[in-house]
Design an enzyme around this catalytic site. Structure first.
Site, PDB file in Angstrom:
ATOM      1  N   LYS A 195       0.823  -1.276  -0.099  1.00 29.63           N
ATOM      2  CA  LYS A 195      -0.043  -0.097   0.105  1.00 29.63           C
ATOM      3  C   LYS A 195       0.809   1.072  -0.206  1.00 29.63           C
ATOM      4  CE  LYS A 195      -4.403   0.867   0.066  1.00 29.63           C
ATOM      5  NZ  LYS A 195      -5.496  -0.098  -0.401  1.00 29.63           N
ATOM      6  N   ASP A 232      -6.942   4.288  -4.509  1.00 28.97           N
ATOM      7  CA  ASP A 232      -7.782   4.056  -3.353  1.00 28.97           C
ATOM      8  C   ASP A 232      -8.480   5.423  -2.940  1.00 28.97           C
ATOM      9  OD1 ASP A 232      -7.770   1.965  -0.750  1.00 28.97           O
ATOM     10  OD2 ASP A 232      -7.418   4.004   0.411  1.00 28.97           O
TER      11      ASP A 232
HETATM   12  P1  NDP Z   1     -12.956   7.658  -2.845  1.00 31.20           P
HETATM   13  O1  NDP Z   1     -11.884   8.503  -2.860  1.00 31.20           O
HETATM   14  O2  NDP Z   1     -13.500   7.454  -4.247  1.00 31.20           O
HETATM   15  O3  NDP Z   1     -14.237   8.004  -1.800  1.00 31.20           O
HETATM   16  C1  NDP Z   1     -13.770   7.942  -0.484  1.00 31.20           C
HETATM   17  C2  NDP Z   1     -15.186   8.503   0.305  1.00 31.20           C
HETATM   18  O4  NDP Z   1     -15.175   8.359   1.619  1.00 31.20           O
HETATM   19  C3  NDP Z   1     -15.760   9.846  -0.171  1.00 31.20           C
HETATM   20  O5  NDP Z   1     -17.017  10.069  -0.130  1.00 31.20           O
HETATM   21  C4  NDP Z   1     -14.768  10.774   1.053  1.00 31.20           C
HETATM   22  O6  NDP Z   1     -15.500  11.895   1.409  1.00 31.20           O
HETATM   23  C5  NDP Z   1     -15.345   9.600   2.157  1.00 31.20           C
HETATM   24  N1  NDP Z   1     -14.281   9.896   3.035  1.00 31.20           N
HETATM   25  C6  NDP Z   1     -12.596   9.514   3.051  1.00 31.20           C
HETATM   26  N2  NDP Z   1     -12.235   9.740   4.234  1.00 31.20           N
HETATM   27  C7  NDP Z   1     -13.050  10.038   5.046  1.00 31.20           C
HETATM   28  C8  NDP Z   1     -13.108  10.384   6.528  1.00 31.20           C
HETATM   29  N3  NDP Z   1     -11.787  10.514   7.080  1.00 31.20           N
HETATM   30  N4  NDP Z   1     -14.212  10.684   7.182  1.00 31.20           N
HETATM   31  C9  NDP Z   1     -15.426  10.699   6.382  1.00 31.20           C
HETATM   32  N5  NDP Z   1     -15.459  10.465   5.028  1.00 31.20           N
HETATM   33  C10 NDP Z   1     -14.304   9.943   4.374  1.00 31.20           C
HETATM   34  O7  NDP Z   1     -12.444   6.404  -2.555  1.00 31.20           O
HETATM   35  P2  NDP Z   1     -12.931   4.895  -2.579  1.00 31.20           P
HETATM   36  O8  NDP Z   1     -14.352   4.907  -2.861  1.00 31.20           O
HETATM   37  O9  NDP Z   1     -11.920   4.146  -3.471  1.00 31.20           O
HETATM   38  O10 NDP Z   1     -12.531   4.043  -1.141  1.00 31.20           O
HETATM   39  C11 NDP Z   1     -13.668   3.981  -0.257  1.00 31.20           C
HETATM   40  C12 NDP Z   1     -13.130   2.862   0.725  1.00 31.20           C
HETATM   41  O11 NDP Z   1     -12.972   1.730   0.079  1.00 31.20           O
HETATM   42  C13 NDP Z   1     -11.652   3.081   1.626  1.00 31.20           C
HETATM   43  O12 NDP Z   1     -11.821   2.393   2.869  1.00 31.20           O
HETATM   44  C14 NDP Z   1     -10.808   2.249   0.624  1.00 31.20           C
HETATM   45  O13 NDP Z   1      -9.718   1.799   1.186  1.00 31.20           O
HETATM   46  C15 NDP Z   1     -11.896   1.093   0.300  1.00 31.20           C
HETATM   47  N6  NDP Z   1     -11.448   0.286  -0.818  1.00 31.20           N
HETATM   48  C16 NDP Z   1     -11.426   0.859  -2.162  1.00 31.20           C
HETATM   49  C17 NDP Z   1     -11.166  -0.062  -3.303  1.00 31.20           C
HETATM   50  C18 NDP Z   1     -10.915   0.620  -4.679  1.00 31.20           C
HETATM   51  O14 NDP Z   1     -10.822  -0.253  -5.435  1.00 31.20           O
HETATM   52  N7  NDP Z   1     -11.275   1.834  -4.860  1.00 31.20           N
HETATM   53  C19 NDP Z   1     -10.904  -1.404  -3.257  1.00 31.20           C
HETATM   54  C20 NDP Z   1     -11.283  -1.796  -1.803  1.00 31.20           C
HETATM   55  C21 NDP Z   1     -11.412  -1.251  -0.740  1.00 31.20           C
HETATM   56  P3  NDP Z   1     -14.475  13.311   0.898  1.00 31.20           P
HETATM   57  O15 NDP Z   1     -14.644  13.394  -0.511  1.00 31.20           O
HETATM   58  O16 NDP Z   1     -15.202  14.282   1.568  1.00 31.20           O
HETATM   59  O17 NDP Z   1     -13.033  13.145   1.292  1.00 31.20           O
HETATM   60  O1  2IT Z   2      -7.825  -1.708  -0.540  1.00 35.31           O
HETATM   61  C1  2IT Z   2      -7.846  -2.167  -2.056  1.00 35.31           C
HETATM   62  O2  2IT Z   2      -7.942  -3.408  -2.086  1.00 35.31           O
HETATM   63  C2  2IT Z   2      -7.465  -1.415  -3.155  1.00 35.31           C
HETATM   64  N1  2IT Z   2      -7.587  -0.102  -2.853  1.00 35.31           N
HETATM   65  C3  2IT Z   2      -7.566  -1.857  -4.303  1.00 35.31           C
HETATM   66  C4  2IT Z   2      -6.069  -2.255  -4.612  1.00 35.31           C
HETATM   67  C5  2IT Z   2      -5.716  -2.558  -5.951  1.00 35.31           C
HETATM   68  O3  2IT Z   2      -4.398  -2.925  -6.217  1.00 35.31           O
HETATM   69  O4  2IT Z   2      -6.526  -2.581  -6.716  1.00 35.31           O
END
Ligand code: NDP
Ligand code: 2IT
Length: 444
Positions: A124, A164
């Site tokens: 990461k 992420d």
């Molecule tokens: P994005 O940046 O697209 O969206 C994140 C969302 O969460 C936004 O709405 C953001 O609001 C909100 N957020 C972030 N930090 C905070 C905080 N500290 N408090 C409140 N709200 C918060 O990210 P993703 O959708 O990609 O990721 C969301 C989650 O999913 C994370 O935990 C990530 O690790 C996990 N994840 C993502 C994957 C992927 O493929 N993208 C794969 C597996 C897991 P704001 O815009 O105001 O910051």
């Molecule tokens: O938390 C996760 O699994 C991710 N943000 C996706 C990682 C990836 O390599 O696609």
């Protein structure tokens, strides 16, 4: 192995890393019994070798903003384990990023990737750079400066980053462009790329879709239909958006979304048309979720969390520790039957205990959100073969992978009364695969 002794030792050595200690504790507690049936693991000191990352790179990132001011951020890449494949995991850009958060994510990623059945190790990275309020030109210059350091440590068979929080298609494109120039190669070193330059169909959708495929597997064990179910979704980014999209396709009713400023509650349901608006608002205009409430005239709670509402199903899709013990009690008391985590470690240990005591369906992120990285693995495969699979082929593989992960959890997590402890199941299945690979490769 005595879990408390290991945790105490790690806490002494890494006193300012609560998220990392939290993630390690959860895994060690679940695997303790199985681990202690293998004296060869203890003899090889497998625990310390598994908990401590292979290496951590940290570096200064210097970039110039639109006003001409020179800014400095921290950049990191944690290479946790390459026991079963090249290091693989996302990059997070958020003001809260620090070594503890990235170490917890890299640790979790190692077990998650093992569950996907694909050959990927765990890593990461990220920066405390906040994309909020930055122009696209600033984001591009930051990404280029970040990769100027990072590129030395990554490669298609070494370490493959992706997105992420704060890193989506736009940022991956900028990072890939800079990497390509520095490394003088066009390979699959990043995943989540644009479709025109090696990206995979379904990768943007994969985490949200995968979470719902996993939820369907869980509901099937209790003969429950998702159709008509009221769903609480947190976040409004990549994962939350495609979670809603799949829910709508299946006739479920998402009623909430949030961002770091607050949440919206729409009792009429977030329809396809409203979701299109959210996608435009968040992905193009980069606005705030509050604007949804202004446009559609529904409730907006500044600073609140969606768990204050009630629903049949909860899908945390924002960030770590966003759902605490009190929120979990409220959800259970108001009739929630299932929680499936799109985010990484969104439920606190107290919340998990509440869900499991109530025997509701509860899937931890490392199982339920593994569809994202699994589809990244499929993107790597397509890049190596220099071809692209169709939408339906990737989606079918994703569905199969989520069903396989569910089966592994059910196998290792079944309790005597028939309740499936998905935390235990996911941790044991992931751990056994990585442990066997480490043992077979000698002391390194
Ligand atoms: P994005 O940046 O697209 O969206 C994140 C969302 O969460 C936004 O709405 C953001 O609001 C909100 N957020 C972030 N930090 C905070 C905080 N500290 N408090 C409140 N709200 C918060 O990210 P993703 O959708 O990609 O990721 C969301 C989650 O999913 C994370 O935990 C990530 O690790 C996990 N994840 C993502 C994957 C992927 O493929 N993208 C794969 C597996 C897991 P704001 O815009 O105001 O910051
Ligand atoms: O938390 C996760 O699994 C991710 N943000 C996706 C990682 C990836 O390599 O696609």
């Amino acid at each position: 192995m005595k879990v408390q002794a290991v945790v105490d030792d790690l806490t002494r050595r890494f006193p300012h890393e609560p998220e990392y200690i939290q993630a390690v504790t959860e895994v060690l507690e679940s695997i303790e019994e199985v681990y202690n049936q293998h004296p060869e693991f203890e003899k090889a000191n497998l625990i310390e070798r598994l908990c401590i990352p292979d290496r951590i790179f940290s570096f200064r990132v210097t970039w110039v903003d639109d006003k001409g001011k020179t800014n400095v951020n921290m950049g990191y890449r944690i290479q946790h384990s390459n026991a079963i494949g090249p290091y693989k995991g996302g990059i997070r850009f958020h003001a809260s990023v620090n070594p503890s958060i990235l170490k917890f994510l890299a640790f979790e990623q190692t077990f998650k990737n093992a569950l996907t059945t694909l050959p990927m190790g765990g890593g990461k990275g990220g920066s405390d750079f906040s994309p909020r309020g930055k122009s696209s030109a600033e984001v591009m210059r930051f990404c280029q400066a970040f990769v100027l350091e990072l590129w030395k440590h990554i490669g298609p068979d070494t370490d493959v980053p992706a997105g992420d929080i704060g890193v989506g298609g736009r940022e991956v494109g900028y990072m890939f462009g800079m990497y390509k120039k520095l490394a003088k190669e066009f390979t699959g070193t990043f995943t989540g790329k644009g479709l025109e330059f090696g990206g995979s169909l379904i990768r943007p959708e994969a985490t949200g879709y995968g979470n719902i495929y996993f939820l369907l597997e869980m509901l099937k064990t209790r003969n429950i239909d998702v159709k008509g179910k009221k769903c609480l979704v947190s976040g409004s980014g990549n994962v939350a958006q495609y979670t809603c999209e799949k829910l709508l396709e299946l006739g479920a009713v998402p009623v909430t979304l949030s961002d770091s400023d607050g949440y919206i509650y729409d009792p009429d349901g977030i329809t396809r048309e409203k979701l299109d608006y959210v996608m435009e608002l968040k992905n193009v205009e980069r606005g705030r979720i509050r604007e949804y409430a202004e446009k559609y005239g529904c409730k907006y709670v500044p600073g609140g969390r969606v768990w204050a509402e009630s629903g049949d199903i909860a899908l945390p899709s924002a960030t770590q520790n966003e759902l605490n013990g009190d929120a979990a009690k409220h959800l259970v008391e108001t009739g929630c039957i299932a929680v499936s985590e799109g985010a990484n470690m969104p439920s606190t240990p107290e919340a998990i205990e509440v869900f499991q005591k109530a025997k509701i369906l509860y899937a931890p992120g490392k199982a339920a959100n593994a569809g994202g990285v699994a589809t990244s693995g499929l993107e790597m495969t397509q890049n190596s073969m220099r071809l692209s699979w169709s939408h339906s082929e990737v989606d079918a593989r994703l569905k199969q992978i989520m069903a396989d992960i569910h089966a592994q959890c059910a196998k290792y997590g079944a309790e005597p009364d028939g309740y499936i402890n998905y935390v235990k199941g996911a941790n044991i299945a992931g751990f056994m695969k990585v442990a066997k690979a480490i043992m077979a490769q000698g002391t390194l």
